[in-house]
Scaffold this active site. Structure first.
Site, PDB file in Angstrom:
ATOM      1  N   GLU A   1       0.824  -1.210   0.000  1.00 49.76           N
ATOM      2  CA  GLU A   1       0.000   0.000   0.000  1.00 49.76           C
ATOM      3  C   GLU A   1       0.858   1.259   0.000  1.00 49.76           C
ATOM      4  O   GLU A   1       0.479   2.267  -0.582  1.00 49.76           O
ATOM      5  CB  GLU A   1      -0.938  -0.011   1.215  1.00 49.76           C
TER       6      GLU A   1
ATOM      7  N   THR B   1     -11.411   8.257 -12.871  1.00 52.72           N
ATOM      8  CA  THR B   1     -10.451   7.670 -11.938  1.00 52.72           C
ATOM      9  C   THR B   1     -10.837   6.254 -11.518  1.00 52.72           C
ATOM     10  O   THR B   1     -10.070   5.594 -10.827  1.00 52.72           O
ATOM     11  CB  THR B   1     -10.271   8.582 -10.701  1.00 52.72           C
TER      12      THR B   1
END
Length: 661
Positions: free
Chosen positions: A530, A641
């Site tokens: 992440e 997006t």
């Protein structure tokens, strides 16, 4: 202070005021005409009730004085009667989001009441309006306190009914949608063809099989729910969507279409027609619902022409409009789509709105105005642009937090990853989607990335280019998986860069792609964490346990897709195939695909969520990398997006009445 000392502030000219309303005339030798109206005539319980009401009113008055806007001016100008000559002249600049006609009206009113440029007259005008507003508020409070509970309840119900009627009236205006022109799919590259190369064709077919596996198991174990739990084989619902259901179905629509999965697309469309319901009492993330549901529905409409998708997209868009009812016009992050009540995340810097959330509405809302024939959607997002343009930017950077009440920045935290990322993406794509007519968006984009390159982009000791985070002038040498989209963004905007900078931005995109590939390559499972860091001798590696997870994110393969399309360097297909193999080996389970809790651990620990964006983005980008460039060519299509497809507006779309002239 004795209670009686406050009474003159609230008494009426006739002497009734608060005292008159509660106890009659009561002064000197006068009588009220009602026997026993003095305080001595009340029983103990009546005195107690009277004292409670009186105390509540006094508390309300003090609250109005000290906590309503401009309370400091009220205190100085009303209570203490300070001389205007001793006070500075008020600055009458309109606040962020204020309309020009409001400012003009104020200037005209001041011109009538005082000489131009007279500070004393201007201040007196301002104080008079403050007194008027506060006196009106106090009168209303007094009137409310004098009403019976039944009357107050009736007024509340009447007001709720009025609001409901207004909402129904607004929605009625969207029921008849105007005809729009849809370009034939074969002219804008929305019809798929098999690649000529057999090896590429085989790899692309494998990615399609992955989509079938993900969809089949979602349908089997979680149909109609938002997402799938592939290990425990059940439905998963995030609070981001409130009670709205079917996120995976809507998110997957355009992927199913471009992969030519006709049966699956038709069953998804049938579910939308029969079950997709926005009439729910639920608080939703405006950002997530916009990019996934509004974006997914708009994309499905442009690809299929099915009117249900346009109708649902506009319906949801209307329900999101109350989020913009803030003093600045910067929308709330969270909205109850039934009541229209909004708020911000409690953790977001004193109740601020987040740059990546309010800055990632522009593309979808511009299309909503086109599809509905109503400019309100475009007006809302253009106002956001106006507010941002009027603000000073620290070092040319856009902080992640903005207060929707004041229209001012909160803490100076800047990131091209989480909290900031897609704002920059949407500036560039607004320019491209406008057929390169939105010059304001272009300028804002290139000014922003110039500041980012100056203050955030750094090179590691071993030559890896990364984008750090900026916190009040200090850098945190951390880069998130979310930030990896930026490689594709830099490359996509390179053609329109200032003179002599095209090759520079292509190279910058390639360097970011390499860094993000390294973050994958340095894990055990060959999928990235992440977030990863560049400090203490560490490069492109996660050092904290809460940054080691992978949730099927798309940003790295998104950058590979743009870099492949714009350079045709074969390493991007190679890296993309490495990601496919890693997903198959470590994330695929019998019930679908799951994220991982630790990408450095040699034994899979599943998070048991098949994210809807895995179908919307990750698999779509991988499929396009192994497709020919004439499938969804970049000159005709913009990806939101969430990787939903939005056609370039002015080139491909026009009003029906203009078509064929």
């Amino acid at each position: 202070m004795p209670v009686g000392g406050l009474l003159p502030l609230f008494s009426s000219p006739a002497g009734g005021g608060l005292g008159g309303g509660l106890g009659g005339g009561g002064g000197g030798g006068g009588s009220s005409g009602r026997k026993g109206s003095g305080p001595a005539a009340f029983r103990l319980t009546e005195k107690f009730v009277l004292l409670l009401v009186f105390s509540a009113f006094i508390t309300l008055c003090f609250g109005a004085i000290f906590f309503l806007p401009d309370s400091s001016k009220l205190l100085s100008g009303v209570l203490f009667h300070s001389s205007p000559a001793l006070q500075p002249a008020a600055d009458h600049k309109p606040g962020p989001g204020a309309r020009a006609e409001d400012a003009a009206e104020g200037r005209a009113r001041r011109g009538e009441e005082g000489a131009p440029g007279d500070p004393a007259a201007s201040l007196e005008d301002n104080l008079a309006r403050i007194r008027e507003n506060h006196e009106r508020a106090l009168r209303e409070a007094k009137e409310t306190l004098q009403k019976l509970p039944e009357e107050i309840q009736r007024d509340i119900l009447m007001e709720k009914e009025k609001v409901a009627q207004d909402q129904l009236s607004n929605r009625a205006g969207f029921r008849r949608l105007p005809p729009v022109y849809l370009a034939p799919l074969n002219t804008i590259g929305a019809i798929d063809r098999e690649p000529a190369d057999a090896a590429i064709r085989e790899k692309r077919e494998k990615i399609k099989e992955m989509m079938k596996h993900a969809w089949k198991n979602y349908k089997r174990y979680a149909w109609g729910k938002n997402e799938l739990k592939p290990v425990s084989k059940g439905g998963h619902s995030s609070s981001l969507f409130g009670n709205i259901q079917g996120a995976t179905i809507v998110d997957a629509l355009d992927t199913l279409f471009i992969m030519n999965m006709k049966d699956e697309f038709e069953e998804a469309q049938a579910w939308v027609e029969e079950n997709l319901n926005f009439n729910v009492n639920a608080e939703v993330s405006v950002f997530e619902v916009n990019i996934r549901f509004v974006g997914g529905l708009i994309s499905a409409y442009y690809l299929s022409g099915a009117e249900i998708f346009r109708k649902k997209a506009v319906e949801l868009g209307v329900k999101l409009l109350p989020a913009f009812q803030t003093p600045s016009g910067i929308p709330w992050a969270l909205l109850n789509i039934k009541s229209g009540i909004g708020r911000n995340w409690p953790w977001a810097s004193g109740g601020s709105s987040i740059l990546a959330e309010f800055g990632t509405l522009h593309l979808e809302f511009m299309h909503l105005s086109y599809l509905s024939g109503n400019p309100i959607f475009a007006d809302k997002v253009m106002n956001i642009r106006t507010v941002l343009n009027n603000l000073e930017k620290p070092e040319g950077l856009y902080p992640n937090y903005l207060n929707p009440n004041s229209g001012q920045w909160a803490q100076y935290h800047v990131s091209v990853g989480g909290l900031g990322d897609s704002f920059y993406e949407y500036l560039l794509k607004a320019w491209l989607m406008s057929d390169k007519t939105d010059l304001q968006a272009k300028k804002m984009y290139f000014d922003a990335i110039k500041a980012i390159e100056t203050h955030l982009i750094r090179k590691s000791r071993n030559g890896l280019t990364y984008i750090a985070e900026w916190k009040g002038g200090l850098l945190e040498h951390k880069m998130g998986h979310l930030t990896c989209f930026a490689g594709g963004m830099f490359a996509l905007g390179a053609d329109d860069a200032p003179e002599g900078m095209t090759q520079h931005y292509l190279q910058l995109g390639a360097e970011i792609a390499r860094t993000c590939h390294e973050s994958y390559n340095r894990t055990f499972v060959k999928l990235g964490p992440e977030a990863f860091r560049f400090d203490g001798g560490v490069e492109a590696i996660a050092t904290r346990q809460n940054e080691k997870y992978y949730i099927l994110r798309p940003e790295v393969v998104e950058t590979y897709m743009y870099m492949w399309r714009l350079t045709h360097d074969p390493k991007y297909r190679k890296w993309a195939w490495e990601a496919v193999e890693a997903l198959e080996k470590h994330c695929r389970v019998k019930g679908g695909y799951s994220g991982l809790r630790d990408v450095y651990f040699n034994k899979e620990s599943y998070d048991d969520v098949q994210q809807s964006f895995f179908l919307a983005e990750t698999l779509k980008y991988l499929y396009l990398i192994f497709s020919d460039d004439d499938l969804l060519p970049l000159e005709h299509w913009i990806f939101n997006t969430e990787a939903h497809l939005l056609p370039v507006l002015s080139r491909n779309l026009k009003k029906v009445e203009d078509d064929g002239k």
